[in-house]
Design a protein around this motif. Structure first.
Motif, PDB file in Angstrom:
ATOM      1  N   SER A   1      31.812  27.406  71.930  1.00  0.00           N
ATOM      2  CA  SER A   1      30.824  28.090  71.094  1.00  0.00           C
ATOM      3  C   SER A   1      30.042  27.044  70.301  1.00  0.00           C
ATOM      4  O   SER A   1      30.535  25.952  70.048  1.00  0.00           O
TER       5      SER A   1
ATOM      6  N   GLN B   1      32.122  19.298  63.637  1.00  0.00           N
ATOM      7  CA  GLN B   1      30.896  19.429  62.871  1.00  0.00           C
ATOM      8  C   GLN B   1      30.074  18.175  63.096  1.00  0.00           C
ATOM      9  O   GLN B   1      30.587  17.063  62.950  1.00  0.00           O
TER      10      GLN B   1
ATOM     11  N   VAL C   1      22.635  24.679  62.664  1.00  0.00           N
ATOM     12  CA  VAL C   1      22.357  24.943  61.248  1.00  0.00           C
ATOM     13  C   VAL C   1      20.993  24.324  60.954  1.00  0.00           C
ATOM     14  O   VAL C   1      20.839  23.107  60.995  1.00  0.00           O
TER      15      VAL C   1
ATOM     16  N   GLU D   1      37.394  22.243  66.542  1.00  0.00           N
ATOM     17  CA  GLU D   1      36.098  22.482  65.916  1.00  0.00           C
ATOM     18  C   GLU D   1      35.508  21.135  65.523  1.00  0.00           C
ATOM     19  O   GLU D   1      36.194  20.310  64.928  1.00  0.00           O
TER      20      GLU D   1
ATOM     21  N   SER E   1      14.719  23.644  66.000  1.00  0.00           N
ATOM     22  CA  SER E   1      15.273  24.009  67.296  1.00  0.00           C
ATOM     23  C   SER E   1      14.783  23.048  68.385  1.00  0.00           C
ATOM     24  O   SER E   1      13.657  22.525  68.299  1.00  0.00           O
TER      25      SER E   1
ATOM     26  N   MET F   1      25.283  21.118  63.121  1.00  0.00           N
ATOM     27  CA  MET F   1      25.854  21.858  64.243  1.00  0.00           C
ATOM     28  C   MET F   1      27.348  21.998  64.035  1.00  0.00           C
ATOM     29  O   MET F   1      28.007  21.056  63.629  1.00  0.00           O
ATOM     30  N   THR F   2      27.846  23.189  64.350  1.00  0.00           N
ATOM     31  CA  THR F   2      29.288  23.391  64.413  1.00  0.00           C
ATOM     32  C   THR F   2      29.586  23.880  65.817  1.00  0.00           C
ATOM     33  O   THR F   2      28.913  24.787  66.314  1.00  0.00           O
ATOM     34  N   LEU F   3      30.553  23.257  66.469  1.00  0.00           N
ATOM     35  CA  LEU F   3      30.903  23.699  67.810  1.00  0.00           C
ATOM     36  C   LEU F   3      32.404  23.744  67.980  1.00  0.00           C
ATOM     37  O   LEU F   3      33.146  23.094  67.271  1.00  0.00           O
TER      38      LEU F   3
ATOM     39  N   GLU G   1      26.993  26.638  67.084  1.00  0.00           N
ATOM     40  CA  GLU G   1      26.193  27.233  66.018  1.00  0.00           C
ATOM     41  C   GLU G   1      25.332  26.167  65.354  1.00  0.00           C
ATOM     42  O   GLU G   1      25.833  25.314  64.627  1.00  0.00           O
TER      43      GLU G   1
END
Length: 164
Positions: free
Chosen positions: A142, A14, A146, A12, A25, A159-161, A144
Motif C-alpha cells: 500500500s 516513511q 502526502v 512500514e 503528484s 510518502m508512507t508505504l 499513501e
C-alpha cells in the motif's frame, strides 16, 4: 502463510522529502517517464533550493556520473530514486556536486548532492524532482502520498508505504 513460515514481515516505510519545496503528484511532472509511472510510483517536489538529502536510511546503490540522480535501498528492500530536475543529464554534471559514493550507508537527512538551482532553471527543462519507488510493483503493498505546500528536506514525510 508463506511470509509467516519464512519470517518475512511487512514493513512500514516513511519517505522524507529529499529537497525542500512543494510536493506535487507525479501526474504534474512534464515528462511521461515519470507522469506515466514507467519507473515506479511516488511524488515530485518543486525545490526551492539546491540541497538534496537522503529521504531514508539505507545504502547508496547508484549515483549517476552526472550527480543528477541517486538510488538508495532500505534494509527492507525498498529502492528509492531521487531524480533532480528534468533533462538534467544533458548538463553532463555541470552545477551538480555529489557528496556520497555507491556503497555508502546513509541516514535520512544526510547530504547527498548539492546543485545550482539557477543553473538548472537556465539549462534544463525543469527543476521538478521526482522521488520514485523503482521496485514499486515488486515490493509495495500500500502507498499513501502526502502532499505538502512547504515540505522541509529531511524532515517532512512525503510518502508512507507498506511492503508486501
Amino acid at each position: 502463510m508463506f511470509k509467516k513460515l519464512f519470517g518475512k514481515k511487512s514493513v512500514e516505510e516513511q519517505i522524507l522529502a529529499p529537497v525542500s519545496g512543494k510536493v506535487v503528484s507525479l501526474d504534474d511532472v512534464p515528462d511521461p517517464v515519470f507522469s506515466q509511472r514507467m519507473m515506479g510510483d511516488g511524488v515530485a517536489i518543486e525545490p526551492d533550493n539546491g540541497q538534496v538529502v537522503s529521504p531514508i536510511d539505507g545504502e547508496i546503490v547508484q549515483l549517476f556520473p552526472t550527480n543528477h540522480a541517486v538510488g538508495i535501498k532500505t534494509k527492507s528492500g525498498v529502492e528509492v530514486l531521487v531524480h533532480i530536475g528534468l533533462e538534467t543529464v544533458a548538463m553532463e554534471g555541470e552545477g551538480f556536486e555529489g557528496h556520497i559514493t555507491t556503497g555508502d550507508k546513509v541516514q535520512a537527512g544526510d547530504p547527498l548532492v548539492t546543485f545550482d538551482i539557477n543553473l538548472v532553471k537556465e539549462k534544463a527543462k525543469s527543476t521538478i524532482t521526482p522521488i520514485v519507488i523503482t521496485n514499486y510493483d515488486d515490493i509495495v503493498e500500500s502507498f499513501e502520498p502526502v502532499y505538502e505546500e512547504a515540505a522541509k528536506a529531511g524532515e517532512t514525510n512525503i510518502m508512507t508505504l507498506q511492503t508486501k
